[in-house]
Motif scaffolding. Structure first.
Motif, PDB file in Angstrom:
ATOM      1  N   ILE A 234      44.483  41.214  40.407  1.00 42.45           N
ATOM      2  CA  ILE A 234      43.963  42.063  41.483  1.00 42.45           C
ATOM      3  C   ILE A 234      44.811  41.830  42.721  1.00 42.45           C
ATOM      4  CG2 ILE A 234      41.979  42.523  42.984  1.00 42.45           C
ATOM      5  CD1 ILE A 234      40.193  41.637  40.630  1.00 42.45           C
ATOM      6  N   PRO A 235      45.343  42.877  43.336  1.00 43.34           N
ATOM      7  CA  PRO A 235      46.270  42.737  44.462  1.00 43.34           C
ATOM      8  C   PRO A 235      45.625  42.113  45.702  1.00 43.34           C
ATOM      9  CG  PRO A 235      46.352  44.959  43.556  1.00 43.34           C
ATOM     10  CD  PRO A 235      45.167  44.288  42.955  1.00 43.34           C
ATOM     11  N   TYR A 236      46.421  41.298  46.398  1.00 42.87           N
ATOM     12  CA  TYR A 236      46.015  40.711  47.676  1.00 42.87           C
ATOM     13  C   TYR A 236      47.089  41.011  48.717  1.00 42.87           C
ATOM     14  CZ  TYR A 236      45.744  37.007  51.246  1.00 42.87           C
ATOM     15  OH  TYR A 236      45.730  36.309  52.435  1.00 42.87           O
TER      16      TYR A 236
ATOM     17  N   LEU B  41      50.824  52.225  44.774  1.00 40.67           N
ATOM     18  CA  LEU B  41      51.907  51.584  44.038  1.00 40.67           C
ATOM     19  C   LEU B  41      51.352  50.481  43.130  1.00 40.67           C
ATOM     20  CD1 LEU B  41      54.665  51.321  46.792  1.00 40.67           C
ATOM     21  CD2 LEU B  41      54.752  52.727  44.728  1.00 40.67           C
ATOM     22  N   PHE B  42      50.401  49.682  43.655  1.00 40.78           N
ATOM     23  CA  PHE B  42      49.780  48.648  42.845  1.00 40.78           C
ATOM     24  C   PHE B  42      49.010  49.263  41.670  1.00 40.78           C
ATOM     25  CE2 PHE B  42      49.959  45.459  46.438  1.00 40.78           C
ATOM     26  CZ  PHE B  42      50.629  44.487  45.707  1.00 40.78           C
ATOM     27  N   LYS B  43      48.333  50.353  41.941  1.00 41.30           N
ATOM     28  CA  LYS B  43      47.524  51.003  40.921  1.00 41.30           C
ATOM     29  C   LYS B  43      48.380  51.546  39.779  1.00 41.30           C
ATOM     30  CE  LYS B  43      43.886  54.502  40.426  1.00 41.30           C
ATOM     31  NZ  LYS B  43      43.092  55.533  41.148  1.00 41.30           N
ATOM     32  N   ASN B  44      49.546  52.054  40.158  1.00 42.90           N
ATOM     33  CA  ASN B  44      50.424  52.675  39.148  1.00 42.90           C
ATOM     34  C   ASN B  44      51.233  51.619  38.374  1.00 42.90           C
ATOM     35  OD1 ASN B  44      49.590  55.227  39.850  1.00 42.90           O
ATOM     36  ND2 ASN B  44      51.175  55.496  41.406  1.00 42.90           N
TER      37      ASN B  44
ATOM     38  N   LEU C 186      49.882  33.659  51.377  1.00 40.08           N
ATOM     39  CA  LEU C 186      49.781  33.704  49.918  1.00 40.08           C
ATOM     40  C   LEU C 186      49.621  35.117  49.365  1.00 40.08           C
ATOM     41  CD1 LEU C 186      47.497  30.591  49.263  1.00 40.08           C
ATOM     42  CD2 LEU C 186      49.970  30.762  48.975  1.00 40.08           C
ATOM     43  N   GLY C 187      49.885  36.120  50.157  1.00 38.12           N
ATOM     44  CA  GLY C 187      49.690  37.488  49.697  1.00 38.12           C
ATOM     45  C   GLY C 187      50.692  37.912  48.633  1.00 38.12           C
TER      46      GLY C 187
ATOM     47  N   LYS D 225      36.778  44.819  40.629  1.00 38.81           N
ATOM     48  CA  LYS D 225      38.189  45.199  40.455  1.00 38.81           C
ATOM     49  C   LYS D 225      38.726  45.898  41.706  1.00 38.81           C
ATOM     50  CE  LYS D 225      38.116  43.760  36.165  1.00 38.81           C
ATOM     51  NZ  LYS D 225      38.807  42.501  35.783  1.00 38.81           N
ATOM     52  N   THR D 226      38.486  45.288  42.849  1.00 39.03           N
ATOM     53  CA  THR D 226      38.854  45.881  44.136  1.00 39.03           C
ATOM     54  C   THR D 226      39.946  45.048  44.812  1.00 39.03           C
ATOM     55  OG1 THR D 226      36.611  46.738  44.445  1.00 39.03           O
ATOM     56  CG2 THR D 226      37.985  46.541  46.419  1.00 39.03           C
ATOM     57  N   PRO D 227      41.018  45.675  45.285  1.00 39.08           N
ATOM     58  CA  PRO D 227      42.068  44.943  46.013  1.00 39.08           C
ATOM     59  C   PRO D 227      41.520  44.310  47.288  1.00 39.08           C
ATOM     60  CG  PRO D 227      42.852  47.114  45.347  1.00 39.08           C
ATOM     61  CD  PRO D 227      41.369  47.089  45.079  1.00 39.08           C
ATOM     62  N   LEU D 228      42.161  43.221  47.695  1.00 40.50           N
ATOM     63  CA  LEU D 228      41.737  42.465  48.873  1.00 40.50           C
ATOM     64  C   LEU D 228      42.805  42.523  49.956  1.00 40.50           C
ATOM     65  CD1 LEU D 228      39.893  40.286  50.323  1.00 40.50           C
ATOM     66  CD2 LEU D 228      41.296  38.572  49.136  1.00 40.50           C
TER      67      LEU D 228
END
Length: 280
Positions: A193-195, A277-280, A214-215, A154-157
């Motif tokens: 999961i954010p990229y 921001l992604f986490k929240n 593609l982000g 569960k880790t952002p890339l």
């Protein structure tokens, strides 16, 4: 006649006693601003006088972004094969070995995970000095494996692109990496999961046509060359002059291809803010 003769000795150092300036002591930007290399490093390899971003490699990016002591590289040993037995003026295997010896890298990308302001992040960073950062099977495989890690933990890339495009010596195998990485990024998206895609100078060819654009957020360094075909090829194809600043990150931002441009000196703080921001 004394005007044309040196009367006194010792005014200048004899040529035989002069010392050459060591290579790499100074750096000159395209606009002519000169800065000491040691000072340039303190500014994240950005020339303060004009904001020029010098090309850097994965080592510099990892040191710039990750919290000290948290970085761990994965899949370090992957190296290119030669499934097509490609031979031109020089065997492909010989060129790979020469690049490995010259750069100290196994291929054109390195993958590592660590913390950014205490937050986990996986980074896949391309190195232009390895055969022009060209995308071959190893680049596609390492990005795929880094995505697998991100899904499992569960880790952002974040992918830092710096490439001349597909690696011609691997032909169709190289082109297949466009579909492979795009499909894997779809899996990452399905797991929510954010990229973050970070485009640097230059990002061109098949890399731009696949994972680089593609982000969930597409960001770039100032003044980076970003496109598919080069400006000269496009100009010759359409038979028209191109707009000023064509294919620069500023041009792409204006036309909606990028979310924002980040000065490298502010990259770490921007990343920390974006991850929160992604986490929240």
């Amino acid at each position: 006649m004394s005007w044309f003769k040196r009367i006194k000795k010792g005014i200048t150092t004899p040529t035989k006693d002069k010392k050459e300036t060591p290579d790499g002591l100074w750096f000159k930007s395209p606009k002519g601003h000169i800065i000491e290399t040691s000072e340039l490093e303190k500014h994240a390899y950005v020339v303060p006088a004009d904001g020029y971003h010098k090309r850097i490699g994965s080592d510099e990016y990892f040191n710039l972004i990750f919290d000290e002591g948290t970085m761990k590289e994965i899949n370090k040993s992957l190296s290119s094969g030669d499934p097509l037995k490609f031979e031109d003026t020089k065997k492909y295997t010989d060129r790979v070995k020469a690049s490995q010896q010259k750069t100290g890298l196994k291929d054109a990308i390195r993958t590592a995970h660590g913390k950014v302001d205490g937050q986990p992040l996986m980074i896949a960073c391309m190195d232009f000095k390895f055969i022009g950062g060209s995308m071959g099977s190893v680049v596609g495989e390492k990005i795929s494996r880094s995505i697998d890690y991100c899904i499992k933990h569960k880790t952002p890339l974040m992918i830092i692109s710096k490439s001349g495009g597909a690696r011609m010596m691997e032909a169709a195998f190289s082109l297949m990496q466009m579909a492979k990485t795009s499909a894997k990024l779809t899996l990452l998206s399905q797991h929510k999961i954010p990229y973050i895609s970070y485009l640097t100078d230059p990002t061109t060819g098949g890399v731009t046509a696949s994972f680089a654009m593609l982000g969930d957020i597409n960001i770039a360094e100032p003044g980076a060359l970003i496109g598919f075909a080069g400006p000269r090829v496009i100009k010759e194809t359409i038979g028209k002059d191109l707009p000023e600043g064509f294919q620069t990150s500023e041009f792409l931002l204006e036309h909606g291809f990028l979310d924002f441009i980040v000065d490298r000196r502010e990259l770490r703080d921007k990343l920390s803010q974006t991850l929160r921001l992604f986490k929240n």
